[in-house]
Design an enzyme around this catalytic site. Structure first.
Site, mmCIF file in Angstrom:
data_model
loop_
_atom_site.group_PDB
_atom_site.id
_atom_site.type_symbol
_atom_site.label_atom_id
_atom_site.label_comp_id
_atom_site.label_asym_id
_atom_site.label_seq_id
_atom_site.Cartn_x
_atom_site.Cartn_y
_atom_site.Cartn_z
ATOM 1 N N GLU A 163 -37.060 -5.634 -56.749
ATOM 2 C CA GLU A 163 -38.483 -5.361 -57.058
ATOM 3 C C GLU A 163 -38.979 -3.994 -56.566
ATOM 4 O O GLU A 163 -39.991 -3.885 -55.885
ATOM 5 C CB GLU A 163 -39.337 -6.493 -56.451
ATOM 6 C CG GLU A 163 -38.953 -7.870 -56.977
ATOM 7 C CD GLU A 163 -39.667 -9.016 -56.288
ATOM 8 O OE1 GLU A 163 -40.628 -8.789 -55.549
ATOM 9 O OE2 GLU A 163 -39.235 -10.172 -56.474
ATOM 10 N N GLU B 50 -33.571 -15.779 -61.663
ATOM 11 C CA GLU B 50 -34.512 -16.632 -60.915
ATOM 12 C C GLU B 50 -35.328 -17.480 -61.892
ATOM 13 O O GLU B 50 -36.521 -17.603 -61.807
ATOM 14 C CB GLU B 50 -35.432 -15.776 -60.032
ATOM 15 C CG GLU B 50 -34.676 -14.883 -59.059
ATOM 16 C CD GLU B 50 -35.587 -14.124 -58.125
ATOM 17 O OE1 GLU B 50 -36.809 -14.429 -58.083
ATOM 18 O OE2 GLU B 50 -35.114 -13.214 -57.408
HETATM 19 O O1 G3I Z 1 -39.124 -20.842 -42.637
HETATM 20 C C1 G3I Z 1 -40.540 -20.758 -42.374
HETATM 21 C C2 G3I Z 1 -40.987 -21.972 -41.589
HETATM 22 O O2 G3I Z 1 -40.375 -21.938 -40.303
HETATM 23 C C3 G3I Z 1 -42.526 -21.931 -41.442
HETATM 24 O O3 G3I Z 1 -42.958 -23.104 -40.782
HETATM 25 C C4 G3I Z 1 -43.151 -21.859 -42.843
HETATM 26 C C5 G3I Z 1 -44.662 -21.807 -42.807
HETATM 27 O O4 G3I Z 1 -45.060 -20.542 -42.333
HETATM 28 O O5 G3I Z 1 -42.686 -20.654 -43.505
HETATM 29 C C6 G3I Z 1 -41.278 -20.711 -43.710
HETATM 30 O O6 G3I Z 1 -40.872 -19.538 -44.365
HETATM 31 C C7 G3I Z 1 -41.270 -19.507 -45.743
HETATM 32 C C8 G3I Z 1 -39.988 -19.384 -46.594
HETATM 33 O O7 G3I Z 1 -40.321 -19.237 -47.983
HETATM 34 C C9 G3I Z 1 -39.096 -20.604 -46.448
HETATM 35 O O8 G3I Z 1 -39.771 -21.734 -46.927
HETATM 36 C C10 G3I Z 1 -42.118 -18.260 -45.945
HETATM 37 O O9 G3I Z 1 -43.345 -18.437 -45.267
HETATM 38 C C11 G3I Z 1 -42.403 -18.087 -47.436
HETATM 39 O O10 G3I Z 1 -43.059 -16.836 -47.648
HETATM 40 C C12 G3I Z 1 -41.071 -18.021 -48.195
HETATM 41 O O11 G3I Z 1 -41.365 -17.942 -49.579
HETATM 42 C C13 G3I Z 1 -40.259 -17.477 -50.373
HETATM 43 C C14 G3I Z 1 -40.701 -16.168 -51.049
HETATM 44 O O12 G3I Z 1 -39.675 -15.715 -51.932
HETATM 45 C C15 G3I Z 1 -40.930 -15.080 -50.020
HETATM 46 O O13 G3I Z 1 -39.699 -14.832 -49.381
HETATM 47 C C16 G3I Z 1 -39.961 -18.524 -51.440
HETATM 48 O O14 G3I Z 1 -39.413 -19.692 -50.822
HETATM 49 C C17 G3I Z 1 -38.954 -17.967 -52.429
HETATM 50 O O15 G3I Z 1 -38.776 -18.864 -53.529
HETATM 51 C C18 G3I Z 1 -39.449 -16.635 -52.994
HETATM 52 O O16 G3I Z 1 -38.452 -16.133 -53.821
HETATM 53 C C19 G3I Z 1 -38.760 -14.848 -54.412
HETATM 54 C C20 G3I Z 1 -37.483 -14.050 -54.466
HETATM 55 O O17 G3I Z 1 -36.942 -13.918 -53.166
HETATM 56 C C21 G3I Z 1 -37.738 -12.687 -55.112
HETATM 57 N N1 G3I Z 1 -38.326 -12.860 -56.454
HETATM 58 C C22 G3I Z 1 -39.554 -13.664 -56.449
HETATM 59 C C23 G3I Z 1 -39.271 -15.034 -55.859
HETATM 60 C C24 G3I Z 1 -40.511 -15.919 -55.929
HETATM 61 O O18 G3I Z 1 -41.509 -15.403 -55.117
#
Ligand code: G3I
Length: 357
Positions: A142, A247
């Site tokens: 991205e 994705e």
């Molecule tokens: O692991 C922590 C947990 O310890 C904590 O309690 C919780 C609440 O704060 O957060 C958890 O981390 C979260 C993580 O997902 C695991 O669930 C993050 O806050 C959250 O931001 C993260 O979201 C991910 C997002 O990318 C940001 O990294 C999504 O699961 C994931 O599906 C999404 O995937 C992205 C690709 O990497 C790039 N393309 C877009 C796609 C969708 O956004």
């Protein structure tokens, strides 16, 4: 006595049904790897896995001196045991990268030289650790705006536009056998497509290894126009690189901000009931629309299977999907092939045979 079936009919398998076209995968997290039920779905249906979060910088390299490899090691071992590819996600991204990467303790920005050293150390350590075990990497994720210009990320502002070239060079040095990809969302948009075409050509002209372009494919029932998706598949393939849907998911929910459709994780909007219409179950007419949308997409994907090397769904089942919480936390979406009950949706069995109507 009716004649015994000469052989017991083997259960339906997505990867077997798509065999000869492209590999089929899912984004997974540590829960999928530790769940026996999820393990069975993964091994029956998929031959490639992508870590949804565990290889992102904030998770795998949370502090300057700490790397967290336990979960990635488990994922890679599970994949190797089950003859599955792993594609690492992702080495250089503007999101989910700790602030210490870009700023000194006094808050000042690091220099180009400091940041390049950090990037190289990260890639050497992470991509180097799995250099003979990972099939490929989303090296940069991205990096473009919707108009095809470079996103004003801290990577870009501190290093300059050659941060992408450096990332691919470092990844090639660290993992010479791995396939190296550029990955982004909304690549169906002509302007964004052209930005990536220019990037690939620039890397190729400099002899920098790039093996493919990942179209994230976070779509919805009405958006985007699949003709533009097909145009991008053709355009990237003409560059002589692999094209992948990396994705894939198809949301059935109304989108609260039509000007911001895509997958920018930074977008978050407070939950409003009008945008969460199927919180109990999905009405049959919408189930049909979802089936038709997937059929239409796979008619294109199957037709271009000579260009497409991989299709990865962004999650295993609806209950896990990021779509339930983006851009509105707490919604119920139905974007994947396995439902909230972890059952395979009926239309999924037809996708390997989807043709233009
Ligand atoms: O692991 C922590 C947990 O310890 C904590 O309690 C919780 C609440 O704060 O957060 C958890 O981390 C979260 C993580 O997902 C695991 O669930 C993050 O806050 C959250 O931001 C993260 O979201 C991910 C997002 O990318 C940001 O990294 C999504 O699961 C994931 O599906 C999404 O995937 C992205 C690709 O990497 C790039 N393309 C877009 C796609 C969708 O956004």
């Amino acid at each position: 006595m009716s004649e015994q079936k000469s052989e017991v009919e083997s259960p339906f398998s997505l990867k077997q049904a798509f065999e000869g076209k492209f590999v089929i995968g899912a984004a997974v997290n540590e829960h999928h790897i530790s769940s026996e039920a999820d393990n069975l779905l993964l091994t029956q249906h998929y031959n490639t896995l992508t870590p949804e979060n565990m290889m992102k910088w904030e998770e795998i390299h949370p502090t300057p001196t700490q790397f967290s490899f336990a979960r990635p090691d488990d994922l890679v071992s599970f994949a190797e045991l089950n003859n599955m590819q792993v594609v690492g996600h992702t080495l250089v991204w503007h999101s989910q990268t700790p602030d210490w990467v870009f700023h000194r303790e006094d808050g000042s920005r690091k220099s180009r030289e400091e940041l390049l050293l950090l990037m190289k150390n990260h890639i050497d350590t992470v991509a180097g650790r799995y250099k003979n075990r990972l099939y490929g990497w989303d090296v940069v994720n991205e990096a473009f705006n919707e108009d095809g210009s470079l996103r004003q990320s801290l990577w870009y502002e501190i290093i300059g536009e050659d941060f992408i070239e450096k990332a691919f060079e470092y990844a090639h040095e660290a993992a010479p056998k791995a396939k190296l990809y550029y990955n982004d969302y909304n690549l169906f948009k002509p302007a964004k497509r052209e930005g990536v075409v220019s990037l690939v050509k620039r890397l190729q002209s400099k002899g920098i290894k790039i093996d493919g372009v990942g179209m994230q494919a976070h779509y919805s029932l009405e958006h985007p126009d699949l003709k533009e998706v097909e145009d991008s598949i053709k355009a990237f393939s003409l560059l002589g690189v692999d094209v992948m849907l990396t994705e894939l998911d198809i949301s059935v929910l109304p989108f609260p901000d039509e000007n911001n459709m895509g997958a920018d994780v930074g977008l978050s909007i407070a939950l409003q009931d009008e945008f969460n219409p199927y919180s109990d179950s999905l009405p049959s007419n919408i189930q049909k629309e979802l089936a038709n949308r997937y059929q239409s997409l796979f008619a294109i994907v199957n037709r271009h299977s000579d260009k497409i090397s991989r299709v990865t769904f962004w999650g295993l089942h609806d209950g896990h999907s990021w779509r339930n919480d983006w851009p509105m936390p707490g919604r119920k979406d139905y974007p994947l092939l396995f439902g909230h009950d972890k059952g395979l949706k009926d239309f999924a069995r037809q996708l390997p045979f989807a043709e233009d109507k």
